[in-house]
Design a protein around this motif. Sequence first.
Motif, PDB file in Angstrom:
ATOM      1  N   TYR A   1      62.835  36.374  25.402  1.00  0.00           N
ATOM      2  CA  TYR A   1      63.698  36.936  24.493  1.00  0.00           C
ATOM      3  C   TYR A   1      64.494  37.931  25.354  1.00  0.00           C
ATOM      4  CZ  TYR A   1      61.656  35.224  20.319  1.00  0.00           C
ATOM      5  OH  TYR A   1      61.238  34.300  19.064  1.00  0.00           O
TER       6      TYR A   1
ATOM      7  N   THR B   1      60.432  31.886   6.963  1.00  0.00           N
ATOM      8  CA  THR B   1      62.037  31.915   6.742  1.00  0.00           C
ATOM      9  C   THR B   1      62.433  30.933   5.589  1.00  0.00           C
ATOM     10  OG1 THR B   1      62.094  31.678   9.158  1.00  0.00           O
ATOM     11  CG2 THR B   1      64.089  31.175   7.994  1.00  0.00           C
TER      12      THR B   1
ATOM     13  N   PRO C   1      67.510  38.202   4.540  1.00  0.00           N
ATOM     14  CA  PRO C   1      67.403  38.644   5.991  1.00  0.00           C
ATOM     15  C   PRO C   1      66.209  39.684   6.228  1.00  0.00           C
ATOM     16  CG  PRO C   1      68.957  39.943   5.060  1.00  0.00           C
ATOM     17  CD  PRO C   1      68.470  39.077   3.744  1.00  0.00           C
TER      18      PRO C   1
ATOM     19  N   ARG D   1      61.765  39.032  15.405  1.00  0.00           N
ATOM     20  CA  ARG D   1      63.050  38.601  16.147  1.00  0.00           C
ATOM     21  C   ARG D   1      64.300  38.492  15.162  1.00  0.00           C
ATOM     22  NH1 ARG D   1      65.367  39.181  21.349  1.00  0.00           N
ATOM     23  NH2 ARG D   1      66.988  37.407  21.709  1.00  0.00           N
ATOM     24  N   HIS D   2      64.135  37.739  13.907  1.00  0.00           N
ATOM     25  CA  HIS D   2      65.048  37.568  13.020  1.00  0.00           C
ATOM     26  C   HIS D   2      65.205  37.871  11.749  1.00  0.00           C
ATOM     27  CE1 HIS D   2      63.802  33.772  11.210  1.00  0.00           C
ATOM     28  NE2 HIS D   2      62.716  34.213  11.914  1.00  0.00           N
TER      29      HIS D   2
ATOM     30  N   LEU E   1      66.049  32.281  20.610  1.00  0.00           N
ATOM     31  CA  LEU E   1      66.001  32.304  19.163  1.00  0.00           C
ATOM     32  C   LEU E   1      64.635  31.937  18.836  1.00  0.00           C
ATOM     33  CD1 LEU E   1      69.296  30.461  18.209  1.00  0.00           C
ATOM     34  CD2 LEU E   1      69.023  32.859  18.688  1.00  0.00           C
TER      35      LEU E   1
ATOM     36  N   ALA F   1      65.343  30.926  12.968  1.00  0.00           N
ATOM     37  CA  ALA F   1      66.546  31.399  13.294  1.00  0.00           C
ATOM     38  C   ALA F   1      67.304  30.244  14.300  1.00  0.00           C
ATOM     39  CB  ALA F   1      66.876  32.738  14.293  1.00  0.00           C
TER      40      ALA F   1
END
Length: 369
Positions: free
Chosen positions: A113, A143, A150, A225-226, A313, A317
């Motif tokens: 990353y 997810t 989010p 990360r997301h 990613l 994501a």
Amino acid sequence: MTPPERVLVYGAAGHTGRFVVDELVRRRLTPVLAGRSADRLAAMPRRHAGLERRVASVDDADGLLRTVAGCAVVINCAGPFLDTALPLARAAVGAGAHYLDVTAEQPAVQALYDALDTPARAAGLTVVPAMAFYGGLADLLVTAALDGAPSADEVTVAIGLDRWWPTAGTRRTGERNTATRLVVRDGVLTALTAPAPTREWTYPAPLGTRSVVELPLSEVLTIDRHVQVGDLRSYLNTDPLDDLHDDTTPPPSATDERGRSAQRFVVDVVVRRGSDTRRATAAGRDIYAITAPIVVEGAVRLLDGRHHGAGALAPGAAFDAADVLDALAAGEDGIEVSGTPTSRRLPGDQTGGRTVTRAAAGTPPADAP
């Protein structure tokens, strides 16, 4: 023009790598077998006799570039990923190829990353570490459960194995990976406290109630990360850790024509946003074998354009998580992804409320959400 079906598998001669090669062939792609040992590549099963082989050391940057040349996607199955991930991913981006790996190692994910997001974006390429049983599967479940949201107040991941027959690569990685494990507390990545917290968790059948210990792996880095998470906890039941720590535990042995062991797994995630609690679960057989359809599904989507932009990613994501889980459930490996509503609450949730789950199996744990 680079033939879109050529996929380089680095570590192809390893236990997981062979499953990945077979899955690529099943998906009618053309694997290019690569690794650090010419002898091991030469000893690949006869069914792979017609496939091209390439040898390169991760210490040879120019050699890695030559090895990756002409391939559209690189899948790295060669651990420890602390040693292989960054050199091979750099070579992939330098040669114009997307990159995926199957690491459970948090430092390897973070290094990718940090180092490759900007170069990959500039090149219009995608780098996806931990597209595997560890890391990717939990990330996809979280997810999908969030269904486009989010953020989450709390996320709990409980991985359950009925046993663990570790490969030689797993044992080497354990010896190499001594970094402090990270969790998310109050929205920030932070070191796991010592000793690691323990509790009981009630998994869906066939595991039931088991003792678990907080053991964060690559899923913590990919989710962070997301997804903005207040608190993220990741557990593994203690039974397979006893197997892993026993030097006499044998490696996995094939119990069917596809080479899978009899090991069973459950990945159970619970997500809370305010009063809304969602539980997502996937269950199946053999953590090494199931990694192959997970990472190859990612490779297929990178090849056909069903991915979300460029850069380094997380799996959830990079891809449509619910659609990937649907594809895995429809595949030949028999992974079960299903859903059951529950009104259970996460620890600390005083509001209760309606729970909507995308994928769960069995009854909710009495001591969990």
